[in-house]
Structure formats: structure tokens, C-alpha cells
Design a protein around this motif. Sequence first.
Motif, mmCIF file in Angstrom:
data_model
loop_
_atom_site.group_PDB
_atom_site.id
_atom_site.type_symbol
_atom_site.label_atom_id
_atom_site.label_comp_id
_atom_site.label_asym_id
_atom_site.label_seq_id
_atom_site.Cartn_x
_atom_site.Cartn_y
_atom_site.Cartn_z
ATOM 1 N N ALA A 225 0.827 -1.214 0.000
ATOM 2 C CA ALA A 225 0.000 0.000 0.000
ATOM 3 C C ALA A 225 0.861 1.264 0.000
ATOM 4 O O ALA A 225 2.031 1.227 0.366
ATOM 5 N N SER A 228 -0.173 8.182 2.670
ATOM 6 C CA SER A 228 -1.016 9.290 2.215
ATOM 7 C C SER A 228 -0.182 10.364 1.521
ATOM 8 O O SER A 228 -0.616 10.967 0.535
ATOM 9 N N ALA A 242 -1.119 2.737 -8.684
ATOM 10 C CA ALA A 242 -1.912 1.537 -8.407
ATOM 11 C C ALA A 242 -1.162 0.726 -7.363
ATOM 12 O O ALA A 242 0.048 0.526 -7.474
ATOM 13 N N VAL A 244 -1.480 -2.426 -3.928
ATOM 14 C CA VAL A 244 -2.094 -3.681 -3.487
ATOM 15 C C VAL A 244 -2.447 -4.515 -4.727
ATOM 16 O O VAL A 244 -3.550 -5.032 -4.864
ATOM 17 N N ARG A 246 -2.725 -7.508 -6.892
ATOM 18 C CA ARG A 246 -2.805 -8.957 -6.711
ATOM 19 C C ARG A 246 -3.276 -9.587 -8.021
ATOM 20 O O ARG A 246 -3.625 -8.888 -8.968
ATOM 21 N N GLY A 249 -6.764 -8.218 -8.972
ATOM 22 C CA GLY A 249 -7.087 -6.800 -9.080
ATOM 23 C C GLY A 249 -6.120 -5.913 -8.323
ATOM 24 O O GLY A 249 -5.050 -6.357 -7.882
ATOM 25 N N PHE A 250 -6.489 -4.649 -8.168
ATOM 26 C CA PHE A 250 -5.624 -3.672 -7.498
ATOM 27 C C PHE A 250 -6.467 -2.484 -7.055
ATOM 28 O O PHE A 250 -7.627 -2.332 -7.451
ATOM 29 N N ASP A 251 -5.852 -1.620 -6.243
ATOM 30 C CA ASP A 251 -6.458 -0.361 -5.822
ATOM 31 C C ASP A 251 -5.829 0.765 -6.640
ATOM 32 O O ASP A 251 -4.604 0.820 -6.782
ATOM 33 N N LEU A 252 -6.647 1.660 -7.157
ATOM 34 C CA LEU A 252 -6.170 2.758 -7.994
ATOM 35 C C LEU A 252 -6.398 4.067 -7.249
ATOM 36 O O LEU A 252 -7.525 4.395 -6.883
ATOM 37 N N PHE A 253 -5.313 4.835 -7.022
ATOM 38 C CA PHE A 253 -5.394 6.000 -6.150
ATOM 39 C C PHE A 253 -5.317 7.338 -6.881
ATOM 40 O O PHE A 253 -5.923 8.315 -6.434
ATOM 41 N N PRO A 256 -6.555 7.987 -12.738
ATOM 42 C CA PRO A 256 -7.102 6.739 -13.292
ATOM 43 C C PRO A 256 -7.259 6.767 -14.806
ATOM 44 O O PRO A 256 -7.497 5.724 -15.418
ATOM 45 N N SER A 264 -13.192 -6.834 -15.415
ATOM 46 C CA SER A 264 -12.353 -7.302 -14.328
ATOM 47 C C SER A 264 -11.672 -8.604 -14.752
ATOM 48 O O SER A 264 -12.123 -9.255 -15.704
#
Length: 271
Positions: A225, A228, A242, A244, A246, A249-253, A256, A264
Motif C-alpha cells: 500500500a 497518504s 496503483a 495492493v 494482486r 485486481g488492485f487499488d487505484l489512487f 485513473p 475485471s
Amino acid sequence: MRRVTRAVWRADGVSNGERAVPEETPVALTYNGTTHAVMMASPVDIEAFALGFSLSEGIISTPADILSLDVIAVEDGIEARMWIAEEKMAVLGARRRYLAGPTGCGLCGVESLAEAIKPAAQVTSRPVFAATTLLEAMALLGPAQALNHETRAVHAAGYFEPGRGLLAVAEDVGRHNALDKLVGKVARLDAEPAKGLLLLTSRVSIEMVQKAAVLGVPVIAAVSAPTSLAIRTADKAGITLAAVVRSDGFDLFTHPERIDLGASPRQAHVA
């Protein structure tokens, strides 16, 4: 790496054996005969480390700014002895930034708060990547981590270009060192960082974003991760972050617009 003896305790008893562990060595980075930084690092890819550190720190602008580079084994560690133009050395001397970096230290020796959180370089390229490309790129990084396969104790950074694959990988006990080594490797490749992905096995902190901006990659993809402050820095620098990442998928901060989220991975598999 080195193999060491160990005792292994488990619920069903104790056994003896060996384990591979990574080496950790002081590496002195010197310019024109003056030590500027001493970092604890894995004693591999030292030339790439010296070049990448010099670029990341803004000591030089291009690899050609290093007039000579010699890696010398000494009694207490390794010296990367570099010679740069006198005008570059004068600027470096004026900064008065001398570092003693423990493992994982990215901003050791910074003399002011403003220097620590200085804005990253702007990344303006606007390639678009399929979401699944991030997963595919990260899947290539694991098998390429030879040292980590033996020790399970080092970080890695990788550079990926669509259509060309995983072009460079660097490993180190320190995550910042691994990224500096990668910056040095990519600088010597026929690569186009404005079209590539930076892959990280570590968490994403502000220093990692700053180094990514120097490299010029528009997208960071990380296994762990972000902080901030890293998110805010990436946003201001124009970098897509991007994390986490895996297999599912992933987290996009940030930013985008560079990622075509489309279907997906599970939907694509079903289709």
C-alpha cells in the motif's frame, strides 16, 4: 547471499539446518574523491546503484555526466568511486548533504523539512494501459527475483514496457536501493520510460514516488500500500498510482485516466 546454520522450532520439535540470507554491505558513493553517501545495500549491481542514485538525487542529469566509475572492494565494504565535471561537483558541495543510510533509508541526511517533501518532477506522458496489463506485468516480476527466491528477504523493482515485456529487475535489502539500481539499469537501456510501468514489491512512500518521477514512468504498480503523502505526491506529479496489486485486481489512487478498467480479471476469464 550466504548460507548460515540455524535451529528450527516447530510444534513437533526442533531440527537443525541451513538457510540462505542476503548479504548487507556498506557501500560508499564518492564523487571526485569525496564521500557523499554511505548506504547499507546488497553487494550486487553496484554500478547501476551508483548511476541510479546519482540520477535520483539530481547530482547528474544523464549517465554521460559521470566521467568515470570504478567499483572497488575495500576492507570494510565497497566504494563506488565516481568522477564528475567540476561544475557538477561545485553544486553538490554547496548542498552539504552527507548521508549515512541504514537499510531502507530514503531521505537520510536531508537538512530541512522543505527538502524532504520537495515536489516531484512532472510526468506528462499519457499512455493508456489495460488493467490486466498491470496484473500480467506484476506476475512476471516474481519469477525474476532470483535473490528473493533464495532468501525471502529482499525487495525488488522492475521496469515493464507493453509489447517488450519486463526489461529490467533490481533487488536489494533496501527498497530505495532496489529502485535506484533499477533507475541506473533503465538509463542504460534502449527504453522509453514515458511508455512504461514501474513495478515495486514494497510499500510506496514519498521517496519512491520522487524517484519514479525522475525515471519518468507514468504508472507505478506496487504489491503493498502507499502512504497518504505518497498519494498526494503522485497526484501532483501526474503519476498514476496503483497499489495492493494482486492476481485478482488492485487499488487505484491517482490519475485513473491512464488505466482502461474495462472488464475485471474474473469477467475476462468467464468471457
